[in-house]
Scaffold this active site. Sequence first.
Site, PDB file in Angstrom:
ATOM      1  N   GLY A 121       0.860  -1.177   0.000  1.00 47.67           N
ATOM      2  CA  GLY A 121       0.000   0.000   0.000  1.00 47.67           C
ATOM      3  C   GLY A 121       0.891   1.219   0.000  1.00 47.67           C
ATOM      4  O   GLY A 121       2.104   1.113   0.172  1.00 47.67           O
ATOM      5  N   CYS A 122       0.288   2.373  -0.178  1.00 44.25           N
ATOM      6  CA  CYS A 122       1.079   3.601  -0.197  1.00 44.25           C
ATOM      7  C   CYS A 122       1.613   3.873   1.213  1.00 44.25           C
ATOM      8  O   CYS A 122       2.683   4.398   1.403  1.00 44.25           O
ATOM      9  CB  CYS A 122       0.188   4.725  -0.669  1.00 44.25           C
ATOM     10  SG  CYS A 122       1.046   6.177  -1.220  1.00 44.25           S
ATOM     11  N   GLN A 123       0.841   3.480   2.235  1.00 45.91           N
ATOM     12  CA  GLN A 123       1.218   3.799   3.618  1.00 45.91           C
ATOM     13  C   GLN A 123       1.806   2.602   4.358  1.00 45.91           C
ATOM     14  O   GLN A 123       2.826   2.706   4.997  1.00 45.91           O
ATOM     15  CB  GLN A 123      -0.029   4.264   4.380  1.00 45.91           C
ATOM     16  CG  GLN A 123      -0.622   5.524   3.820  1.00 45.91           C
ATOM     17  CD  GLN A 123      -0.445   6.704   4.740  1.00 45.91           C
ATOM     18  OE1 GLN A 123       0.131   6.607   5.810  1.00 45.91           O
ATOM     19  NE2 GLN A 123      -0.945   7.846   4.329  1.00 45.91           N
TER      20      GLN A 123
END
Lengths: 138, 417
Positions: A50-52
Amino acid sequence: MTLQEIQEEIISEFDVFDDWMDKYEYIIDLGKELPIIDPLKKTDDRLIEGCQSKVWLDATVVDGKMQFTADSDAIITKGIIGLLIRVMNEQSPEAVATADLFFIQKIGLQEHLSPTRSNGLIGMVKKLKMSALQALNA
Amino acid sequence: MYLCTMMADETKKAFNVRAIREQFPALSQKIYNKNLIYFDNGATSQKPAMVLDAINQYYSKDNANIHRGVHFMSQHATTEYETARKTIQHYIHAKSSDEIIFTKGTTDGINLIASSYGELLTEGDEILITAMEHHSNIVPWQMLCQRKKLTLKVAPINLKGELITEEFDRLLTDKTKLVSVTHISNTLGTINPIAEIVKKAHAVGAKVVVDGAQSIQHMAIDVQALDCDFFVFSGHKVFGPTGIGVLYGKEALLEKMPPYQGGGDMIAKVTFERTTYNELPFKFEAGTPHIAGGICLGKAFEFLNGLDLQAIQTYEKEITEYAQDLLDTFEDLSIIGEAKHKTSVVSFSIKGIHPFDIGTLLDKQGIAVRTGHHCTQPLMDFFKIPGTIRASFAFYNTKEEIDTFIEAVDRSMNLLK
Protein backbone atom coordinates in the site's frame (compact mmCIF):
# COMPACT_ATOMS: atom_id res chain seq x y z
CA MET A 1 -19.38 -21.26 12.61
CA THR A 2 -20.33 -19.85 9.28
CA LEU A 3 -18.75 -16.76 7.81
CA GLN A 4 -22.04 -14.97 8.52
CA GLU A 5 -22.10 -16.02 12.19
CA ILE A 6 -18.51 -14.94 12.83
CA GLN A 7 -19.27 -11.52 11.38
CA GLU A 8 -22.33 -11.18 13.64
CA GLU A 9 -20.18 -12.17 16.60
CA ILE A 10 -17.58 -9.48 15.79
CA ILE A 11 -20.32 -6.86 15.39
CA SER A 12 -21.68 -7.65 18.86
CA GLU A 13 -18.15 -7.51 20.34
CA PHE A 14 -17.72 -4.02 18.91
CA ASP A 15 -21.15 -2.91 20.15
CA VAL A 16 -19.74 -2.28 23.62
CA PHE A 17 -17.47 0.54 22.43
CA ASP A 18 -18.88 4.02 22.28
CA ASP A 19 -15.47 5.71 22.21
CA TRP A 20 -13.32 5.50 19.11
CA MET A 21 -10.09 5.20 21.07
CA ASP A 22 -11.43 2.19 23.00
CA LYS A 23 -12.38 0.58 19.71
CA TYR A 24 -8.88 1.12 18.36
CA GLU A 25 -7.29 -0.13 21.54
CA TYR A 26 -9.16 -3.39 20.93
CA ILE A 27 -8.03 -3.49 17.29
CA ILE A 28 -4.43 -2.94 18.39
CA ASP A 29 -4.74 -5.88 20.83
CA LEU A 30 -6.12 -8.03 18.00
CA GLY A 31 -3.11 -7.01 15.92
CA LYS A 32 -0.83 -8.42 18.57
CA GLU A 33 -2.62 -11.80 18.36
CA LEU A 34 -2.58 -12.12 14.57
CA PRO A 35 -1.50 -15.55 13.24
CA ILE A 36 1.81 -14.30 11.97
CA ILE A 37 3.12 -15.43 8.62
CA ASP A 38 6.32 -17.49 8.74
CA PRO A 39 9.13 -14.92 8.22
CA LEU A 40 10.54 -17.13 5.45
CA LYS A 41 7.27 -16.64 3.58
CA LYS A 42 7.55 -12.84 3.66
CA THR A 43 8.50 -12.83 0.00
CA ASP A 44 7.67 -10.31 -2.71
CA ASP A 45 4.97 -12.53 -4.24
CA ARG A 46 3.15 -12.49 -0.90
CA LEU A 47 3.54 -8.73 -0.45
CA ILE A 48 0.70 -6.29 -1.02
CA GLU A 49 2.23 -2.87 -1.04
CA GLY A 50 0.00 0.00 0.00
CA CYS A 51 1.08 3.60 -0.20
CA GLN A 52 1.22 3.80 3.62
CA SER A 53 1.64 0.31 5.02
CA LYS A 54 2.61 -3.11 3.71
CA VAL A 55 0.76 -6.40 4.06
CA TRP A 56 2.07 -9.95 3.58
CA LEU A 57 -0.45 -12.74 3.10
CA ASP A 58 -0.04 -16.50 2.76
CA ALA A 59 -2.95 -18.73 1.81
CA THR A 60 -3.08 -22.52 1.85
CA VAL A 61 -5.83 -25.12 1.61
CA VAL A 62 -5.87 -27.85 4.26
CA ASP A 63 -8.58 -30.54 4.06
CA GLY A 64 -10.68 -28.34 1.78
CA LYS A 65 -10.57 -25.34 4.12
CA MET A 66 -8.75 -22.06 3.58
CA GLN A 67 -5.94 -21.19 6.01
CA PHE A 68 -4.40 -17.76 6.14
CA THR A 69 -1.42 -16.20 7.89
CA ALA A 70 -0.36 -12.60 7.45
CA ASP A 71 1.63 -9.67 8.75
CA SER A 72 1.86 -5.92 8.34
CA ASP A 73 4.33 -3.22 9.33
CA ALA A 74 1.48 -1.18 10.89
CA ILE A 75 -0.26 -2.56 13.95
CA ILE A 76 -3.75 -1.15 13.24
CA THR A 77 -3.56 -2.73 9.79
CA LYS A 78 -2.56 -5.97 11.54
CA GLY A 79 -5.60 -5.76 13.80
CA ILE A 80 -7.94 -5.37 10.87
CA ILE A 81 -6.20 -8.23 9.06
CA GLY A 82 -6.76 -10.26 12.23
CA LEU A 83 -10.50 -9.61 11.94
CA LEU A 84 -10.58 -10.48 8.24
CA ILE A 85 -8.67 -13.72 8.83
CA ARG A 86 -10.91 -14.65 11.75
CA VAL A 87 -13.88 -14.40 9.38
CA MET A 88 -12.27 -16.21 6.46
CA ASN A 89 -10.11 -18.85 8.15
CA GLU A 90 -11.30 -22.47 8.12
CA GLN A 91 -13.99 -21.61 5.58
CA SER A 92 -14.50 -23.37 2.27
CA PRO A 93 -12.97 -21.75 -0.84
CA GLU A 94 -16.53 -21.12 -2.15
CA ALA A 95 -17.53 -19.24 1.00
CA VAL A 96 -14.36 -17.08 0.92
CA ALA A 97 -14.61 -16.33 -2.81
CA THR A 98 -18.19 -15.10 -2.49
CA ALA A 99 -17.93 -13.55 0.98
CA ASP A 100 -19.86 -10.36 1.63
CA LEU A 101 -17.81 -8.63 4.34
CA PHE A 102 -20.65 -6.60 5.84
CA PHE A 103 -19.09 -6.46 9.32
CA ILE A 104 -16.47 -3.90 8.24
CA GLN A 105 -19.10 -1.24 7.61
CA LYS A 106 -21.10 -2.22 10.73
CA ILE A 107 -18.16 -1.73 13.06
CA GLY A 108 -17.17 1.56 11.40
CA LEU A 109 -13.92 0.51 9.76
CA GLN A 110 -14.98 1.05 6.14
CA GLU A 111 -12.46 3.91 5.77
CA HIS A 112 -9.67 1.33 5.96
CA LEU A 113 -11.04 -0.49 2.95
CA SER A 114 -11.60 2.61 0.84
CA PRO A 115 -9.42 2.89 -2.25
CA THR A 116 -7.94 6.17 -0.96
CA ARG A 117 -6.64 4.68 2.27
CA SER A 118 -3.76 2.93 0.55
CA ASN A 119 -2.91 0.64 3.45
CA GLY A 120 -2.89 -2.55 1.41
CA LEU A 121 -6.12 -3.88 2.93
CA ILE A 122 -8.19 -3.62 -0.25
CA GLY A 123 -5.45 -5.49 -2.08
CA MET A 124 -5.43 -8.02 0.72
CA VAL A 125 -9.16 -8.74 0.50
CA LYS A 126 -8.75 -9.18 -3.27
CA LYS A 127 -5.87 -11.57 -2.68
CA LEU A 128 -7.82 -13.53 -0.05
CA LYS A 129 -10.63 -14.03 -2.55
CA MET A 130 -8.27 -14.76 -5.46
CA SER A 131 -6.52 -17.47 -3.48
CA ALA A 132 -9.92 -19.03 -2.75
CA LEU A 133 -10.82 -18.88 -6.45
CA GLN A 134 -7.51 -20.52 -7.32
CA ALA A 135 -8.25 -23.26 -4.80
CA LEU A 136 -11.64 -23.78 -6.44
CA ASN A 137 -10.09 -24.08 -9.89
CA ALA A 138 -7.21 -26.29 -8.79
CA MET B 1 7.18 58.89 3.99
CA TYR B 2 7.30 57.78 7.63
CA LEU B 3 3.75 58.98 8.13
CA CYS B 4 2.55 57.05 5.07
CA THR B 5 4.13 53.85 6.36
CA MET B 6 2.54 54.39 9.74
CA MET B 7 -0.87 54.90 8.23
CA ALA B 8 -0.52 51.82 6.06
CA ASP B 9 0.42 49.80 9.12
CA GLU B 10 -2.52 51.12 11.04
CA THR B 11 -4.94 49.96 8.38
CA LYS B 12 -3.66 46.41 8.81
CA LYS B 13 -5.50 44.52 11.49
CA ALA B 14 -3.39 43.70 14.52
CA PHE B 15 -2.54 39.98 14.53
CA ASN B 16 -5.11 38.26 16.70
CA VAL B 17 -5.42 34.52 16.25
CA ARG B 18 -8.91 34.35 17.82
CA ALA B 19 -10.25 36.95 15.40
CA ILE B 20 -8.57 35.20 12.47
CA ARG B 21 -10.02 31.80 13.40
CA GLU B 22 -13.52 33.24 13.34
CA GLN B 23 -13.06 33.94 9.67
CA PHE B 24 -12.45 30.25 8.87
CA PRO B 25 -15.76 28.39 9.27
CA ALA B 26 -14.19 24.94 8.76
CA LEU B 27 -12.10 25.33 11.91
CA SER B 28 -15.05 25.36 14.30
CA GLN B 29 -16.38 21.87 13.52
CA LYS B 30 -16.20 18.68 15.52
CA ILE B 31 -14.60 15.50 14.18
CA TYR B 32 -15.45 12.24 16.01
CA ASN B 33 -17.02 14.48 18.68
CA LYS B 34 -13.74 16.31 19.29
CA ASN B 35 -12.89 19.90 18.36
CA LEU B 36 -11.09 19.74 15.02
CA ILE B 37 -7.38 20.46 15.16
CA TYR B 38 -6.25 21.00 11.61
CA PHE B 39 -2.50 20.43 11.25
CA ASP B 40 -2.47 19.41 7.58
CA ASN B 41 -1.91 22.85 6.14
CA GLY B 42 1.03 21.65 4.07
CA ALA B 43 -1.46 19.58 2.07
CA THR B 44 -4.09 22.28 1.81
CA SER B 45 -5.26 25.31 3.75
CA GLN B 46 -8.76 26.11 4.99
CA LYS B 47 -10.64 29.00 3.36
CA PRO B 48 -11.71 32.30 4.91
CA ALA B 49 -15.36 33.41 4.67
CA MET B 50 -14.29 36.14 2.25
CA VAL B 51 -13.19 33.50 -0.29
CA LEU B 52 -16.23 31.29 0.34
CA ASP B 53 -18.55 34.28 -0.16
CA ALA B 54 -16.77 35.15 -3.41
CA ILE B 55 -17.27 31.59 -4.73
CA ASN B 56 -20.97 31.82 -3.91
CA GLN B 57 -21.26 35.31 -5.42
CA TYR B 58 -19.56 34.23 -8.64
CA TYR B 59 -21.73 31.19 -9.32
CA SER B 60 -24.99 32.68 -8.06
CA LYS B 61 -24.70 36.02 -9.89
CA ASP B 62 -21.58 36.75 -11.93
CA ASN B 63 -21.10 33.51 -13.89
CA ALA B 64 -20.19 34.26 -17.53
CA ASN B 65 -17.41 33.33 -19.92
CA ILE B 66 -14.67 35.89 -20.12
CA HIS B 67 -12.55 37.81 -22.64
CA ARG B 68 -14.88 37.62 -25.65
CA GLY B 69 -18.41 38.43 -24.54
CA VAL B 70 -19.98 41.78 -25.44
CA HIS B 71 -22.61 41.52 -22.73
CA PHE B 72 -22.50 43.05 -19.28
CA MET B 73 -21.95 39.82 -17.31
CA SER B 74 -19.05 38.71 -19.47
CA GLN B 75 -17.37 42.08 -19.19
CA HIS B 76 -17.92 42.13 -15.44
CA ALA B 77 -16.45 38.62 -15.02
CA THR B 78 -13.50 39.58 -17.25
CA THR B 79 -12.81 42.66 -15.12
CA GLU B 80 -12.95 40.60 -11.91
CA TYR B 81 -10.63 37.92 -13.35
CA GLU B 82 -8.11 40.46 -14.62
CA THR B 83 -8.31 42.40 -11.34
CA ALA B 84 -7.39 39.18 -9.53
CA ARG B 85 -4.37 38.84 -11.81
CA LYS B 86 -3.27 42.36 -10.84
CA THR B 87 -3.84 41.67 -7.13
CA ILE B 88 -1.55 38.64 -7.40
CA GLN B 89 1.00 40.61 -9.44
CA HIS B 90 1.21 43.25 -6.71
CA TYR B 91 1.31 40.65 -3.94
CA ILE B 92 4.36 38.88 -5.34
CA HIS B 93 5.86 42.14 -6.71
CA ALA B 94 5.97 41.10 -10.35
CA LYS B 95 6.82 43.87 -12.82
CA SER B 96 3.76 43.33 -14.96
CA SER B 97 0.48 41.42 -14.81
CA ASP B 98 1.50 39.87 -18.15
CA GLU B 99 3.95 37.81 -16.09
CA ILE B 100 1.14 36.16 -14.10
CA ILE B 101 -0.10 33.01 -15.86
CA PHE B 102 -3.06 31.22 -14.32
CA THR B 103 -2.51 27.45 -14.10
CA LYS B 104 -4.18 24.52 -12.35
CA GLY B 105 -1.57 24.60 -9.60
CA THR B 106 2.10 24.10 -8.81
CA THR B 107 2.35 20.77 -10.64
CA ASP B 108 0.72 22.27 -13.73
CA GLY B 109 3.09 25.26 -13.58
CA ILE B 110 6.19 23.05 -13.43
CA ASN B 111 4.89 20.89 -16.27
CA LEU B 112 4.24 24.02 -18.32
CA ILE B 113 7.84 25.16 -17.85
CA ALA B 114 9.22 21.66 -18.52
CA SER B 115 7.17 21.34 -21.72
CA SER B 116 7.58 24.86 -23.04
CA TYR B 117 10.91 26.16 -21.76
CA GLY B 118 12.17 22.60 -22.16
CA GLU B 119 11.78 23.01 -25.93
CA LEU B 120 14.58 25.59 -25.83
CA LEU B 121 17.03 23.11 -24.27
CA THR B 122 19.27 20.80 -26.27
CA GLU B 123 21.06 17.47 -25.83
CA GLY B 124 23.71 17.53 -23.12
CA ASP B 125 22.16 20.41 -21.18
CA GLU B 126 21.74 19.81 -17.46
CA ILE B 127 18.93 20.47 -15.01
CA LEU B 128 19.80 20.74 -11.33
CA ILE B 129 17.30 19.98 -8.55
CA THR B 130 17.80 19.14 -4.86
CA ALA B 131 17.32 15.96 -2.84
CA MET B 132 14.40 17.50 -0.91
CA GLU B 133 12.09 18.06 -3.88
CA HIS B 134 8.44 17.00 -4.10
CA HIS B 135 7.72 14.42 -6.82
CA SER B 136 6.15 17.31 -8.80
CA ASN B 137 9.56 18.92 -9.01
CA ILE B 138 11.30 15.67 -9.99
CA VAL B 139 9.14 13.73 -12.42
CA PRO B 140 8.43 16.50 -15.00
CA TRP B 141 12.20 17.03 -15.28
CA GLN B 142 12.87 13.29 -15.62
CA MET B 143 10.31 13.17 -18.43
CA LEU B 144 11.89 16.20 -20.11
CA CYS B 145 15.39 14.72 -19.74
CA GLN B 146 14.24 11.52 -21.43
CA ARG B 147 12.55 13.40 -24.23
CA LYS B 148 15.38 15.81 -24.98
CA LYS B 149 18.38 13.71 -23.85
CA LEU B 150 19.25 16.07 -21.00
CA THR B 151 20.87 15.15 -17.68
CA LEU B 152 19.17 15.57 -14.32
CA LYS B 153 21.53 16.31 -11.41
CA VAL B 154 20.49 16.19 -7.77
CA ALA B 155 22.18 18.37 -5.14
CA PRO B 156 22.39 16.41 -1.87
CA ILE B 157 21.33 17.51 1.61
CA ASN B 158 22.80 16.90 5.06
CA LEU B 159 21.14 14.99 7.92
CA LYS B 160 19.61 18.20 9.27
CA GLY B 161 17.76 18.53 5.97
CA GLU B 162 19.78 21.46 4.62
CA LEU B 163 21.16 21.78 1.12
CA ILE B 164 24.92 21.12 1.13
CA THR B 165 26.18 24.36 -0.40
CA GLU B 166 29.57 23.00 -1.52
CA GLU B 167 27.91 20.10 -3.34
CA PHE B 168 25.39 22.40 -4.98
CA ASP B 169 28.22 24.68 -6.11
CA ARG B 170 30.12 21.69 -7.52
CA LEU B 171 27.12 20.43 -9.50
CA LEU B 172 26.28 23.88 -10.88
CA THR B 173 28.36 24.24 -14.05
CA ASP B 174 28.14 26.03 -17.38
CA LYS B 175 26.24 22.96 -18.62
CA THR B 176 23.44 23.71 -16.13
CA LYS B 177 20.63 25.45 -17.96
CA LEU B 178 17.92 25.22 -15.34
CA VAL B 179 17.89 25.00 -11.55
CA SER B 180 14.56 24.00 -10.03
CA VAL B 181 14.34 24.17 -6.28
CA THR B 182 11.72 24.28 -3.58
CA HIS B 183 11.48 27.45 -1.53
CA ILE B 184 10.34 25.52 1.57
CA SER B 185 10.48 21.72 1.82
CA ASN B 186 6.99 20.25 2.29
CA THR B 187 8.40 17.37 4.33
CA LEU B 188 11.14 19.06 6.37
CA GLY B 189 10.14 22.72 6.56
CA THR B 190 13.65 23.75 5.46
CA ILE B 191 13.76 27.24 3.96
CA ASN B 192 16.21 27.30 1.05
CA PRO B 193 18.40 30.37 0.41
CA ILE B 194 16.70 31.24 -2.89
CA ALA B 195 18.31 34.65 -3.52
CA GLU B 196 21.76 33.11 -3.07
CA ILE B 197 20.91 30.13 -5.32
CA VAL B 198 19.60 32.51 -8.01
CA LYS B 199 22.75 34.61 -7.91
CA LYS B 200 24.99 31.55 -8.35
CA ALA B 201 22.80 30.06 -11.08
CA HIS B 202 22.70 33.30 -13.03
CA ALA B 203 26.48 33.52 -12.82
CA VAL B 204 26.72 30.33 -14.92
CA GLY B 205 23.86 31.38 -17.21
CA ALA B 206 21.22 29.04 -15.74
CA LYS B 207 17.60 30.04 -15.16
CA VAL B 208 15.89 29.32 -11.84
CA VAL B 209 12.45 27.85 -11.13
CA VAL B 210 11.21 28.29 -7.55
CA ASP B 211 8.58 25.86 -6.27
CA GLY B 212 6.67 28.20 -3.98
CA ALA B 213 3.91 25.75 -3.03
CA GLN B 214 4.98 25.85 0.63
CA SER B 215 6.26 29.43 0.89
CA ILE B 216 3.54 31.64 -0.64
CA GLN B 217 1.28 31.16 2.41
CA HIS B 218 4.00 31.66 5.00
CA MET B 219 6.12 34.60 3.94
CA ALA B 220 6.15 37.80 1.89
CA ILE B 221 7.25 37.00 -1.66
CA ASP B 222 9.10 39.47 -3.86
CA VAL B 223 10.00 37.81 -7.15
CA GLN B 224 12.03 40.81 -8.26
CA ALA B 225 14.09 40.86 -5.07
CA LEU B 226 14.63 37.08 -5.37
CA ASP B 227 15.40 37.65 -9.07
CA CYS B 228 14.11 34.12 -9.84
CA ASP B 229 13.07 33.46 -13.43
CA PHE B 230 9.98 31.44 -12.58
CA PHE B 231 7.92 31.11 -9.39
CA VAL B 232 5.04 28.64 -9.18
CA PHE B 233 2.40 28.03 -6.53
CA SER B 234 -1.06 26.54 -5.89
CA GLY B 235 -4.10 28.56 -4.91
CA HIS B 236 -5.52 26.02 -2.49
CA LYS B 237 -2.45 26.16 -0.23
CA VAL B 238 -2.79 29.92 0.12
CA PHE B 239 -6.41 30.01 1.33
CA GLY B 240 -7.89 30.01 -2.19
CA PRO B 241 -9.80 27.37 -4.18
CA THR B 242 -8.42 24.11 -5.56
CA GLY B 243 -7.75 23.79 -9.29
CA ILE B 244 -6.14 27.20 -9.67
CA GLY B 245 -2.52 28.26 -9.37
CA VAL B 246 -0.02 30.71 -10.72
CA LEU B 247 3.10 30.61 -12.80
CA TYR B 248 5.15 33.77 -12.60
CA GLY B 249 7.77 34.08 -15.32
CA LYS B 250 9.99 36.95 -16.40
CA GLU B 251 8.33 38.55 -19.40
CA ALA B 252 11.34 38.23 -21.73
CA LEU B 253 11.51 34.47 -21.05
CA LEU B 254 7.77 33.91 -21.43
CA GLU B 255 7.93 35.77 -24.76
CA LYS B 256 10.64 33.40 -25.99
CA MET B 257 8.79 30.25 -24.93
CA PRO B 258 6.44 28.38 -27.29
CA PRO B 259 2.80 27.90 -26.17
CA TYR B 260 2.10 24.94 -23.90
CA GLN B 261 -1.37 23.95 -25.08
CA GLY B 262 -3.38 25.01 -28.13
CA GLY B 263 -7.01 26.07 -28.16
CA GLY B 264 -9.29 29.03 -27.66
CA ASP B 265 -8.12 32.23 -25.96
CA MET B 266 -4.42 31.61 -26.71
CA ILE B 267 -4.66 32.58 -30.41
CA ALA B 268 -4.46 35.87 -32.31
CA LYS B 269 -5.59 34.52 -35.69
CA VAL B 270 -6.32 31.01 -36.90
CA THR B 271 -6.42 29.76 -40.47
CA PHE B 272 -6.04 26.15 -41.56
CA GLU B 273 -2.58 27.01 -42.85
CA ARG B 274 -1.22 28.92 -39.91
CA THR B 275 -2.05 30.22 -36.46
CA THR B 276 -0.56 33.23 -34.74
CA TYR B 277 -0.60 33.29 -30.98
CA ASN B 278 -2.10 35.72 -28.54
CA GLU B 279 0.10 37.96 -26.43
CA LEU B 280 1.05 37.33 -22.81
CA PRO B 281 -0.38 36.14 -20.52
CA PHE B 282 -3.10 34.62 -22.76
CA LYS B 283 -0.58 32.72 -24.92
CA PHE B 284 -0.33 30.22 -22.05
CA GLU B 285 -4.01 30.10 -21.12
CA ALA B 286 -5.74 27.93 -23.71
CA GLY B 287 -9.45 27.28 -23.28
CA THR B 288 -11.97 28.66 -20.81
CA PRO B 289 -9.97 29.10 -17.63
CA HIS B 290 -11.01 28.41 -14.04
CA ILE B 291 -12.72 31.79 -13.84
CA ALA B 292 -14.20 31.41 -10.36
CA GLY B 293 -10.86 30.01 -9.17
CA GLY B 294 -8.91 32.99 -10.47
CA ILE B 295 -11.33 35.55 -9.03
CA CYS B 296 -11.47 33.82 -5.65
CA LEU B 297 -7.71 33.37 -5.49
CA GLY B 298 -7.56 37.14 -5.90
CA LYS B 299 -9.86 37.40 -2.88
CA ALA B 300 -7.55 35.13 -0.88
CA PHE B 301 -4.71 37.57 -1.56
CA GLU B 302 -6.94 40.51 -0.65
CA PHE B 303 -7.55 38.69 2.63
CA LEU B 304 -3.79 38.33 3.15
CA ASN B 305 -3.29 41.99 2.25
CA GLY B 306 -5.40 42.81 5.29
CA LEU B 307 -2.98 40.98 7.59
CA ASP B 308 0.49 41.80 8.85
CA LEU B 309 2.69 39.28 7.00
CA GLN B 310 5.70 39.95 9.20
CA ALA B 311 3.65 39.25 12.34
CA ILE B 312 2.32 36.05 10.74
CA GLN B 313 5.81 34.85 9.92
CA THR B 314 6.98 35.48 13.48
CA TYR B 315 3.92 33.78 14.96
CA GLU B 316 4.22 30.70 12.74
CA LYS B 317 7.90 30.31 13.58
CA GLU B 318 7.02 30.60 17.26
CA ILE B 319 4.32 27.88 17.18
CA THR B 320 6.51 25.62 15.04
CA GLU B 321 9.34 25.86 17.56
CA TYR B 322 6.88 25.39 20.41
CA ALA B 323 5.63 22.12 18.86
CA GLN B 324 9.14 20.94 18.02
CA ASP B 325 10.43 21.60 21.56
CA LEU B 326 7.54 19.64 23.09
CA LEU B 327 7.91 16.72 20.67
CA ASP B 328 11.63 16.66 21.40
CA THR B 329 10.89 15.65 25.01
CA PHE B 330 9.51 12.24 23.93
CA GLU B 331 11.89 9.34 24.16
CA ASP B 332 12.18 7.33 20.92
CA LEU B 333 10.84 10.25 18.87
CA SER B 334 13.07 11.81 16.22
CA ILE B 335 12.40 15.09 14.47
CA ILE B 336 13.08 14.71 10.75
CA GLY B 337 14.39 18.00 9.42
CA GLU B 338 16.26 20.22 11.82
CA ALA B 339 17.45 22.94 9.50
CA LYS B 340 18.54 26.19 11.06
CA HIS B 341 16.10 28.03 8.83
CA LYS B 342 12.78 26.24 8.89
CA THR B 343 9.14 27.02 9.42
CA SER B 344 5.58 25.72 9.75
CA VAL B 345 6.37 22.00 9.37
CA VAL B 346 7.35 19.47 12.02
CA SER B 347 7.96 15.98 10.67
CA PHE B 348 8.80 13.17 13.06
CA SER B 349 9.11 9.43 13.36
CA ILE B 350 8.82 7.18 16.40
CA LYS B 351 11.02 4.15 16.96
CA GLY B 352 9.03 0.92 16.59
CA ILE B 353 5.77 2.64 15.61
CA HIS B 354 4.46 2.98 12.07
CA PRO B 355 3.40 6.55 11.09
CA PHE B 356 0.10 5.16 9.77
CA ASP B 357 -0.84 3.94 13.27
CA ILE B 358 -0.16 7.30 14.90
CA GLY B 359 -2.00 9.13 12.11
CA THR B 360 -5.06 6.89 12.51
CA LEU B 361 -5.19 7.36 16.30
CA LEU B 362 -4.68 11.14 16.05
CA ASP B 363 -7.55 11.27 13.55
CA LYS B 364 -9.84 9.56 16.05
CA GLN B 365 -8.92 12.29 18.52
CA GLY B 366 -9.99 14.99 16.04
CA ILE B 367 -6.48 15.85 14.85
CA ALA B 368 -5.67 16.02 11.14
CA VAL B 369 -2.02 15.36 10.31
CA ARG B 370 -0.38 13.80 7.28
CA THR B 371 1.47 10.49 7.43
CA GLY B 372 3.50 8.73 4.77
CA HIS B 373 6.17 9.82 2.34
CA HIS B 374 4.60 13.21 1.48
CA CYS B 375 5.34 12.70 -2.22
CA THR B 376 9.06 12.81 -1.40
CA GLN B 377 10.06 9.13 -1.64
CA PRO B 378 13.74 9.83 -2.45
CA LEU B 379 13.90 11.95 0.71
CA MET B 380 12.44 9.09 2.79
CA ASP B 381 15.06 6.77 1.26
CA PHE B 382 17.75 9.26 2.32
CA PHE B 383 16.54 9.21 5.93
CA LYS B 384 15.95 5.41 5.68
CA ILE B 385 12.37 5.63 6.99
CA PRO B 386 9.05 4.50 5.43
CA GLY B 387 7.46 7.84 6.14
CA THR B 388 6.94 10.48 8.78
CA ILE B 389 4.12 11.98 10.76
CA ARG B 390 3.87 15.59 9.66
CA ALA B 391 2.17 18.40 11.51
CA SER B 392 2.05 21.52 9.35
CA PHE B 393 0.76 24.79 10.73
CA ALA B 394 -0.95 27.93 9.52
CA PHE B 395 -1.43 31.25 11.29
CA TYR B 396 -4.86 30.15 12.54
CA ASN B 397 -3.36 27.37 14.67
CA THR B 398 -2.76 27.93 18.38
CA LYS B 399 -0.45 26.79 21.17
CA GLU B 400 -3.50 25.32 22.95
CA GLU B 401 -4.07 23.11 19.91
CA ILE B 402 -0.44 22.04 20.05
CA ASP B 403 -0.82 21.16 23.75
CA THR B 404 -3.83 18.95 22.90
CA PHE B 405 -1.89 17.42 20.01
CA ILE B 406 1.05 16.58 22.29
CA GLU B 407 -1.30 14.86 24.77
CA ALA B 408 -2.84 12.92 21.87
CA VAL B 409 0.59 11.83 20.59
CA ASP B 410 1.43 10.65 24.12
CA ARG B 411 -1.85 8.71 24.43
CA SER B 412 -1.35 7.14 21.00
CA MET B 413 2.22 6.09 21.75
CA ASN B 414 1.13 4.45 24.98
CA LEU B 415 -1.56 2.47 23.15
CA LEU B 416 0.81 1.34 20.44
CA LYS B 417 3.72 0.25 22.61
